[in-house]
Design a protein around this motif. Structure first.
Motif, PDB file in Angstrom:
ATOM      1  N   THR A  92       0.814  -1.217   0.000  1.00 50.16           N
ATOM      2  CA  THR A  92       0.000   0.000   0.000  1.00 50.16           C
ATOM      3  C   THR A  92       0.852   1.273   0.000  1.00 50.16           C
ATOM      4  O   THR A  92       0.371   2.345  -0.363  1.00 50.16           O
ATOM      5  CB  THR A  92      -0.927   0.038   1.221  1.00 50.16           C
ATOM      6  N   ASP A  93       2.093   1.186   0.421  1.00 49.40           N
ATOM      7  CA  ASP A  93       2.969   2.384   0.483  1.00 49.40           C
ATOM      8  C   ASP A  93       4.392   1.945   0.224  1.00 49.40           C
ATOM      9  O   ASP A  93       4.929   1.070   0.938  1.00 49.40           O
ATOM     10  CB  ASP A  93       2.872   3.064   1.848  1.00 49.40           C
ATOM     11  N   SER A  94       5.004   2.528  -0.795  1.00 48.19           N
ATOM     12  CA  SER A  94       6.373   2.140  -1.163  1.00 48.19           C
ATOM     13  C   SER A  94       7.392   2.529  -0.102  1.00 48.19           C
ATOM     14  O   SER A  94       8.523   2.013  -0.099  1.00 48.19           O
ATOM     15  CB  SER A  94       6.758   2.782  -2.502  1.00 48.19           C
ATOM     16  N   GLN A  95       7.018   3.457   0.791  1.00 51.39           N
ATOM     17  CA  GLN A  95       7.954   3.889   1.842  1.00 51.39           C
ATOM     18  C   GLN A  95       8.019   2.893   2.994  1.00 51.39           C
ATOM     19  O   GLN A  95       8.933   2.981   3.829  1.00 51.39           O
ATOM     20  CB  GLN A  95       7.544   5.280   2.371  1.00 51.39           C
ATOM     21  N   PHE A  96       7.038   1.960   3.048  1.00 53.89           N
ATOM     22  CA  PHE A  96       7.082   0.942   4.094  1.00 53.89           C
ATOM     23  C   PHE A  96       8.169  -0.060   3.748  1.00 53.89           C
ATOM     24  O   PHE A  96       8.115  -0.713   2.713  1.00 53.89           O
ATOM     25  CB  PHE A  96       5.731   0.213   4.209  1.00 53.89           C
ATOM     26  N   LEU A  97       9.138  -0.202   4.623  1.00 57.17           N
ATOM     27  CA  LEU A  97      10.260  -1.107   4.357  1.00 57.17           C
ATOM     28  C   LEU A  97      10.020  -2.504   4.906  1.00 57.17           C
ATOM     29  O   LEU A  97      10.350  -3.501   4.238  1.00 57.17           O
ATOM     30  CB  LEU A  97      11.549  -0.513   4.970  1.00 57.17           C
ATOM     31  N   SER A  98       9.563  -2.539   6.123  1.00 55.27           N
ATOM     32  CA  SER A  98       9.379  -3.868   6.729  1.00 55.27           C
ATOM     33  C   SER A  98       8.391  -3.803   7.877  1.00 55.27           C
ATOM     34  O   SER A  98       8.176  -2.730   8.458  1.00 55.27           O
ATOM     35  CB  SER A  98      10.723  -4.413   7.245  1.00 55.27           C
ATOM     36  N   ILE A  99       7.791  -4.987   8.162  1.00 53.66           N
ATOM     37  CA  ILE A  99       6.933  -5.152   9.329  1.00 53.66           C
ATOM     38  C   ILE A  99       7.430  -6.393  10.049  1.00 53.66           C
ATOM     39  O   ILE A  99       7.600  -7.459   9.442  1.00 53.66           O
ATOM     40  CB  ILE A  99       5.459  -5.309   8.931  1.00 53.66           C
ATOM     41  N   VAL A 100       7.668  -6.273  11.326  1.00 55.70           N
ATOM     42  CA  VAL A 100       8.248  -7.362  12.109  1.00 55.70           C
ATOM     43  C   VAL A 100       7.328  -7.659  13.292  1.00 55.70           C
ATOM     44  O   VAL A 100       6.894  -6.732  13.987  1.00 55.70           O
ATOM     45  CB  VAL A 100       9.653  -6.997  12.626  1.00 55.70           C
ATOM     46  N   LEU A 101       7.030  -8.996  13.489  1.00 53.70           N
ATOM     47  CA  LEU A 101       6.277  -9.440  14.650  1.00 53.70           C
ATOM     48  C   LEU A 101       7.218 -10.211  15.549  1.00 53.70           C
ATOM     49  O   LEU A 101       7.877 -11.162  15.098  1.00 53.70           O
ATOM     50  CB  LEU A 101       5.092 -10.327  14.241  1.00 53.70           C
ATOM     51  N   ILE A 102       7.327  -9.835  16.803  1.00 51.02           N
ATOM     52  CA  ILE A 102       8.167 -10.534  17.759  1.00 51.02           C
ATOM     53  C   ILE A 102       7.272 -10.993  18.897  1.00 51.02           C
ATOM     54  O   ILE A 102       6.644 -10.178  19.578  1.00 51.02           O
ATOM     55  CB  ILE A 102       9.285  -9.641  18.317  1.00 51.02           C
ATOM     56  N   THR A 103       7.181 -12.337  19.044  1.00 44.65           N
ATOM     57  CA  THR A 103       6.325 -12.889  20.102  1.00 44.65           C
ATOM     58  C   THR A 103       7.045 -12.880  21.419  1.00 44.65           C
ATOM     59  O   THR A 103       8.271 -12.712  21.478  1.00 44.65           O
ATOM     60  CB  THR A 103       5.895 -14.320  19.751  1.00 44.65           C
ATOM     61  N   LYS A 104       6.257 -13.078  22.458  1.00 44.96           N
ATOM     62  CA  LYS A 104       6.828 -13.056  23.800  1.00 44.96           C
ATOM     63  C   LYS A 104       7.803 -14.197  24.016  1.00 44.96           C
ATOM     64  O   LYS A 104       8.776 -14.071  24.760  1.00 44.96           O
ATOM     65  CB  LYS A 104       5.687 -13.121  24.825  1.00 44.96           C
ATOM     66  N   ASP A 105       7.526 -15.337  23.293  1.00 44.85           N
ATOM     67  CA  ASP A 105       8.410 -16.496  23.450  1.00 44.85           C
ATOM     68  C   ASP A 105       9.576 -16.475  22.485  1.00 44.85           C
ATOM     69  O   ASP A 105      10.297 -17.465  22.341  1.00 44.85           O
ATOM     70  CB  ASP A 105       7.615 -17.793  23.292  1.00 44.85           C
ATOM     71  N   GLY A 106       9.775 -15.339  21.723  1.00 46.34           N
ATOM     72  CA  GLY A 106      10.968 -15.148  20.911  1.00 46.34           C
ATOM     73  C   GLY A 106      10.803 -15.496  19.462  1.00 46.34           C
ATOM     74  O   GLY A 106      11.761 -15.427  18.681  1.00 46.34           O
ATOM     75  N   ARG A 107       9.600 -15.821  18.996  1.00 46.11           N
ATOM     76  CA  ARG A 107       9.403 -16.108  17.585  1.00 46.11           C
ATOM     77  C   ARG A 107       9.360 -14.796  16.799  1.00 46.11           C
ATOM     78  O   ARG A 107       8.842 -13.793  17.283  1.00 46.11           O
ATOM     79  CB  ARG A 107       8.109 -16.896  17.366  1.00 46.11           C
ATOM     80  N   VAL A 108       9.879 -14.815  15.573  1.00 46.25           N
ATOM     81  CA  VAL A 108       9.928 -13.637  14.732  1.00 46.25           C
ATOM     82  C   VAL A 108       9.274 -13.939  13.410  1.00 46.25           C
ATOM     83  O   VAL A 108       9.566 -14.978  12.772  1.00 46.25           O
ATOM     84  CB  VAL A 108      11.379 -13.171  14.481  1.00 46.25           C
ATOM     85  N   LEU A 109       8.394 -13.032  12.987  1.00 43.36           N
ATOM     86  CA  LEU A 109       7.758 -13.152  11.686  1.00 43.36           C
ATOM     87  C   LEU A 109       7.913 -11.812  10.986  1.00 43.36           C
ATOM     88  O   LEU A 109       7.517 -10.773  11.505  1.00 43.36           O
ATOM     89  CB  LEU A 109       6.282 -13.510  11.838  1.00 43.36           C
ATOM     90  N   SER A 110       8.481 -11.812   9.761  1.00 44.36           N
ATOM     91  CA  SER A 110       8.738 -10.578   9.044  1.00 44.36           C
ATOM     92  C   SER A 110       8.813 -10.841   7.568  1.00 44.36           C
ATOM     93  O   SER A 110       9.011 -11.996   7.141  1.00 44.36           O
ATOM     94  CB  SER A 110      10.056  -9.946   9.533  1.00 44.36           C
ATOM     95  N   ASN A 111       8.643  -9.781   6.819  1.00 47.41           N
ATOM     96  CA  ASN A 111       8.844  -9.882   5.375  1.00 47.41           C
ATOM     97  C   ASN A 111      10.323  -9.980   5.024  1.00 47.41           C
ATOM     98  O   ASN A 111      10.683 -10.256   3.875  1.00 47.41           O
ATOM     99  CB  ASN A 111       8.235  -8.681   4.665  1.00 47.41           C
ATOM    100  N   LEU A 112      11.204  -9.775   6.022  1.00 48.31           N
ATOM    101  CA  LEU A 112      12.641  -9.866   5.813  1.00 48.31           C
ATOM    102  C   LEU A 112      13.109 -11.254   6.197  1.00 48.31           C
ATOM    103  O   LEU A 112      12.950 -11.690   7.339  1.00 48.31           O
ATOM    104  CB  LEU A 112      13.373  -8.814   6.666  1.00 48.31           C
TER     105      LEU A 112
END
Length: 566
Positions: A101-121
């Motif tokens: 939706t916006d070319s200026q958005f570089l990344s979105i990162v989800l970090i769970t409490k138990d240390g899991r990471v979900l990202s477009n990177l």
């Protein structure tokens, strides 16, 4: 010390007042124009900052709303609570869709409490997640409990370090317990696009700082001077606006919407310097032009106004040097005309008084001369009668007749019909009669010689000026001499004077001093009377010379000025 003229003094005072006036007016308008420029700069800078602040705040608010929407998405919340293949893929799909939706958005990162990471990177893994969970932005998001936190940081992308803006938000379950953190990274270029609207002149500086005055963003054209004055800039920022570097750098700050960030603009007032320089040059040139033109006109007018006074002064100098006929010209202003008029009237009155004084002096001189003459006549008569008596005692009637005729002629010439002046011809005839009488008395002991310049016969002189001197020559020079006495009366001439010399070869005057006054005193009352009378008649140009050598001769010369015919 040389005195200054009235024109010089008036010109000096007028020009001094002009300089003070021009400098005062120029300084006033210079300061007023400078203040107007400062006020305009402040106003324009505030308007631009307000506009950019509004746009940037709106943009950041949109980012906050985006993070809020993502953090409350059921699929993402489900993934954060319990990972499944389905909710993981769904969450990734939502992230990729949102990034599009916006070319200026570089990344979105989800970090769970138990240390899991979900990202477009793809490069983010669990080993990195531990570090992220320890970073400030993560802990700060947890503390805010559902409120998005705006931060700035640097990250590597394509082996290059770039500046990013991150919006982080705590994600919690239905009970309000933290289950993870969402972070959205936006390129700083998005902020640059908004800040391009802010015209900060060539050397303008821009900062975005947080509540601890840590610089989150700064413009690319930061100067060495700004780096050295960062602490001063932050101090002025606390008061929202102010100046540094001697009023030539303007600082203003605005809070960015609901965030804890502040937008700080540092505007060098180089335009003010340029305008001040141009104003200074313009006012200086205008002042010089006005000074030269106005000063020239005033100088001409001052000289015109003071010229009558200058001419009046010259008239006074003429009178001072003896020209009593000089009069002031009636000209100039009314006051100067009155001054000249009254001055002329004063001169006329002075001349009238001087004429009266001269008339009185002439009368006084006449009576003095009459008194001196009256001193001489009895002396003549006594000496002459003494000679006649001496001859009558010897019954020499022929000589008595001759003597009586000579005496009659002598007295006729002495009386001169009551006139004080007589011609040189009669004066010489007068002493001729006198010497004839004395010759009869002294016989062979006395000889005389009388020579009159032919052209001087009609020149008039005071009467009886020669007889007293000839008489002194006989009684103080010839009488009792053991040799034949000789008296010579003759005339000489110079360019300015006629000289009448009475010379005898008698005893002379004893040279006790060379002072002429002493010689006259030794010559007797007759000689002094003659000298005083001639001095009263002729004044300073007349002089008497006495040359004498003891037992040899005496010569007395009366020098009568040619240009004072009586």
């Amino acid at each position: 010390m040389k005195r200054k003229s009235l024109a010089y003094k008036v010109s000096l005072y007028v020009f001094t007042i002009m300089v003070i006036f021009l400098v005062g007016i120029g300084g006033f308008y210079y300061a007023m124009a400078s203040q107007i420029i400062v006020d305009m700069t402040e106003k324009n800078t505030k308007q631009v900052l307000d506009r950019v602040n509004h746009d940037l705040s709106s943009y950041l608010e949109r980012l906050r709303q985006s993070t809020y929407a993502l953090s409350n998405n059921e699929s993402i919340r489900s993934y954060m609570l319990h990972e499944t293949t389905e909710n993981k893929n769904t969450s990734l799909e939502i992230i990729h869709t949102f990034l599009k939706t916006d070319s200026q958005f570089l990344s979105i990162v989800l970090i769970t409490k138990d240390g899991r990471v979900l990202s477009n990177l793809d490069s983010m893994d669990m080993s990195l997640s531990k570090n992220m969970m320890e970073e400030e932005w993560y802990t700060e998001a947890i503390k805010q409990k559902g409120v998005a936190v705006l931060t700035s940081m640097k990250r590597k992308q394509d082996n290059k370090e770039i500046q990013v803006i991150s919006m982080t938000q705590d994600i919690h379950d239905e009970k309000g317990e933290n289950i993870g953190v969402l972070r959205m990274d936006v390129s700083s270029d998005s902020i640059d696009d908004y800040l391009q609207q802010l015209n900060l002149q060539d050397n303008g500086e821009l900062f975005i700082v947080d509540q601890t005055n840590r610089i989150l963003y700064q413009s690319a054209n930061q100067t060495e001077e700004v780096r050295h004055n960062l602490s001063e800039i932050m101090r002025i920022k606390e008061t929202e606006m102010g100046y540094m570097n001697g009023q030539y750098t303007y600082v203003q700050s605005n809070k960015l919407g609901k965030s804890t960030w502040e937008l700080v603009a540092v505007v060098p007032l180089s335009e003010l310097k340029d305008v001040q320089l141009h104003l200074l040059v313009a006012f200086s040139l205008s002042g010089i032009f006005i000074f030269v033109v106005t000063g020239g006109v005033l100088l001409i007018l001052i000289r015109k106004w003071t010229r009558p006074l200058k001419e009046l002064q010259q008239t006074m100098h003429q009178i001072e040097h003896g020209d009593y006929s000089a009069r002031a010209v009636i000209q100039g202003s009314e006051e100067v005309q009155d001054l000249s008029l009254y001055f002329n009237r004063m001169l006329d009155e002075i001349n009238r008084l001087l004429e009266g004084i001269k008339e009185k002096e002439r009368d006084i001189r006449y009576f003095e001369l009459q008194a001196l003459t009256s001193q001489i006549n009895p002396h003549f008569l006594y000496n002459t009668l003494d000679t006649i008596i001496w001859m009558a005692e010897f019954n020499d009637s022929q000589k008595v007749v001759s003597m009586t005729k000579a005496l009659a002629q002598f007295f006729r010439l002495s009386l001169n019909a009551g006139n004080e002046l007589m011609t040189l011809e009669n004066e010489f005839d007068h002493i001729r009669q006198y010497l004839f009488i004395q010759k009869q008395r002294y016989e062979e002991q006395l000889e005389y010689e009388i020579t009159l310049l032919e052209k001087c016969k009609d020149i008039k002189v005071p009467r009886l000026i020669l007889q007293p001197i000839v008489e002194n020559a006989i009684y103080h020079g010839i009488k009792g001499l053991d040799r034949k006495g000789m008296i010579r009366v003759f005339m000489t001439e110079t360019d300015t004077h006629y000289g009448i010399t009475i010379e005898d070869n008698g005893r002379g005057i004893k040279q006790t001093t060379k002072d002429m006054t002493s010689h006259k005193r030794l010559g007797g009352v007759g000689l002094q009377n003659v000298d005083e009378r001639l001095r009263l008649y002729y004044g300073q140009p007349y002089k008497m010379d006495i040359v004498s050598q003891e037992n040899t001769y005496t010569a007395i010369t009366l020098w009568l000025p040619k240009n004072q015919n009586l």
